[in-house]
Write an enzyme that holds these catalytic residues in place. Structure first.
Site, PDB file in Angstrom:
ATOM      1  N   CYS A  88       0.861  -1.176   0.000  1.00  0.00           N
ATOM      2  CA  CYS A  88       0.000   0.000   0.000  1.00  0.00           C
ATOM      3  C   CYS A  88       0.902   1.233   0.000  1.00  0.00           C
ATOM      4  O   CYS A  88       1.682   1.432   0.942  1.00  0.00           O
ATOM      5  CB  CYS A  88      -0.917  -0.022   1.214  1.00  0.00           C
ATOM      6  N   CYS A 238      -3.471   6.951  -4.898  1.00  0.00           N
ATOM      7  CA  CYS A 238      -3.175   5.525  -4.808  1.00  0.00           C
ATOM      8  C   CYS A 238      -1.729   5.212  -5.244  1.00  0.00           C
ATOM      9  O   CYS A 238      -1.412   5.247  -6.441  1.00  0.00           O
ATOM     10  CB  CYS A 238      -4.161   4.685  -5.629  1.00  0.00           C
TER      11      CYS A 238
HETATM   12  O1  PYC Z   1      -1.915   3.800  -1.946  1.00  0.00           O
HETATM   13  O2  PYC Z   1      -1.383   1.830  -2.735  1.00  0.00           O
HETATM   14  C1  PYC Z   1      -2.171   2.603  -2.211  1.00  0.00           C
HETATM   15  C2  PYC Z   1      -3.505   2.092  -1.834  1.00  0.00           C
HETATM   16  C3  PYC Z   1      -4.021   0.863  -2.098  1.00  0.00           C
HETATM   17  C4  PYC Z   1      -5.323   0.846  -1.565  1.00  0.00           C
HETATM   18  C5  PYC Z   1      -5.555   2.074  -0.986  1.00  0.00           C
HETATM   19  N1  PYC Z   1      -4.431   2.822  -1.172  1.00  0.00           N
END
Ligand code: PYC
Length: 328
Positions: A88, A238
């Protein structure tokens, strides 16, 4: 487990809840083994920490562990409202900010053991954090998928620590006002991938959907919507999703090593990403049609900022019918 000590943070809007004390004693296991053991025998800790009534669908939890690799200083397992994550990106930025808040880390580098490999992170003097994610790559380009109710959707499959299907907004503006429509579309797309047996090339489930549209910020290259496995959307751009995006840009020859890509999220926050090539086939020359150039392995670097929001003790009363969270 009667209580755990947690520190909450948000990374560009996306929450991380780090369990720093009181979790199950799993000493002697690798971090990958800890993830398996948590899922098998301690799943109540996951749901108690991140699900309602103590958490919400948006919260990503993290268990701070002893690393088994001697080159790592800490280990971490990430989890959410439905299960466990390989890696993550926003959570790692939150972890580093939390370790700094705890006085366990000054500016500089740290190695983190995750279930899917070692990740280097740098805490900068100004508080920003860069994560050098695990090698990422695209496994399929320009794949056509028939999505009931939406027609044919074309996109790429790429790995950035989790599996992603990446596509364009298909006429739907990537705006918070469109959250319900974006979620419905992404769920239909994910269900179509599942029913057609389309997976990552290691057999992993494609459990994240990433939709790209035009940026709203003048300093961004693109804006995204990311559907997480438990149907919440990522408030940050993300980190693993940006790693997957960088792998696609690299494979198509649309971004050069060291060139910065600024990814805006649905709420207008931003990650900066860049990559170095670590192996695999050559990138396609600029302007080549996609469909080739897969499996170019890149090392993504993701930079963002996290802020501490709370330090608390979560209490699990044996009389509480929802001590392990409100479960489906
Ligand atoms: O930042 O990799 C990320 C992530 C995955 C799911 C929520 N955030």
């Amino acid at each position: 487990m009667s209580s755990v000590h947690v520190i909450d943070s948000h990374t560009e809007g996306e929450p991380t809840r780090l369990v720093i004390d009181g979790g199950p004693d799993l000493t002697g296991l690798t971090v990958a083994e800890i993830r398996t053991e948590l899922a098998k025998n301690h799943d109540g800790m996951r749901s108690a920490v991140v699900c309602e009534p103590r958490g919400s669908d948006a919260v990503v939890g993290a268990l701070l562990c002893e690393p088994s690799d001697p080159s790592a200083q800490v280990g971490v397992v990430f989890f959410n409202n439905v299960g466990y994550l390989g890696m993550c990106g926003h959570g790692t930025i939150g972890l580093i900010a939390t370790l700094a808040h705890m006085g366990r880390l000054a500016a500089g580098d740290i190695m983190v053991e995750t279930p899917v490999g070692l990740v280097r992170a740098t805490l900068h003097d100004d508080g920003r954090v860069s994560v050098f994610n695990i090698p990422s790559y695209r496994s399929a380009a320009s794949l056509s998928v028939d999505v009931p109710g939406y027609g044919t959707v074309v996109g790429d499959v790429a790995y950035g620590g989790n599996w992603f299907f990446l596509t364009k907004d298909n006429g739907m503006e990537t705006d918070l006002a469109n959250l319900d429509a974006l979620t419905r579309f992404s769920v239909a797309l994910r269900n179509a991938l599942t029913s057609k047996g389309i997976k990552g090339d290691d057999g992993g489930e494609i459990d994240h959907i990433e939709i790209f549209g035009a940026p709203k910020r003048a300093d961004a290259d693109s804006r995204n919507f990311v559907l997480c496995p438990g149907l919440a959307y990522d408030r940050s751009p993300c980190g693993t999703g940006l790693s997957a995006k960088l792998a696609c840009l690299a494979a198509d020859g649309k971004l050069a090593p060291g060139q910065v890509w600024r990814q805006e999220s649905l709420i207008g926050s931003l990650f900066e990403g860049q990559f170095q090539v670590v192996g695999g086939c050559d990138p396609l020359p600029q302007g080549s049609p996609s469909g080739k150039g897969n499996h170019l392995r890149i090392l993504p670097q993701i930079t963002g900022r996290a802020f501490i929001t709370a330090e608390s003790k979560l209490i699990f009363d044996p009389e509480d019918p929802f001590r392990n969270g409100i479960l489906p």
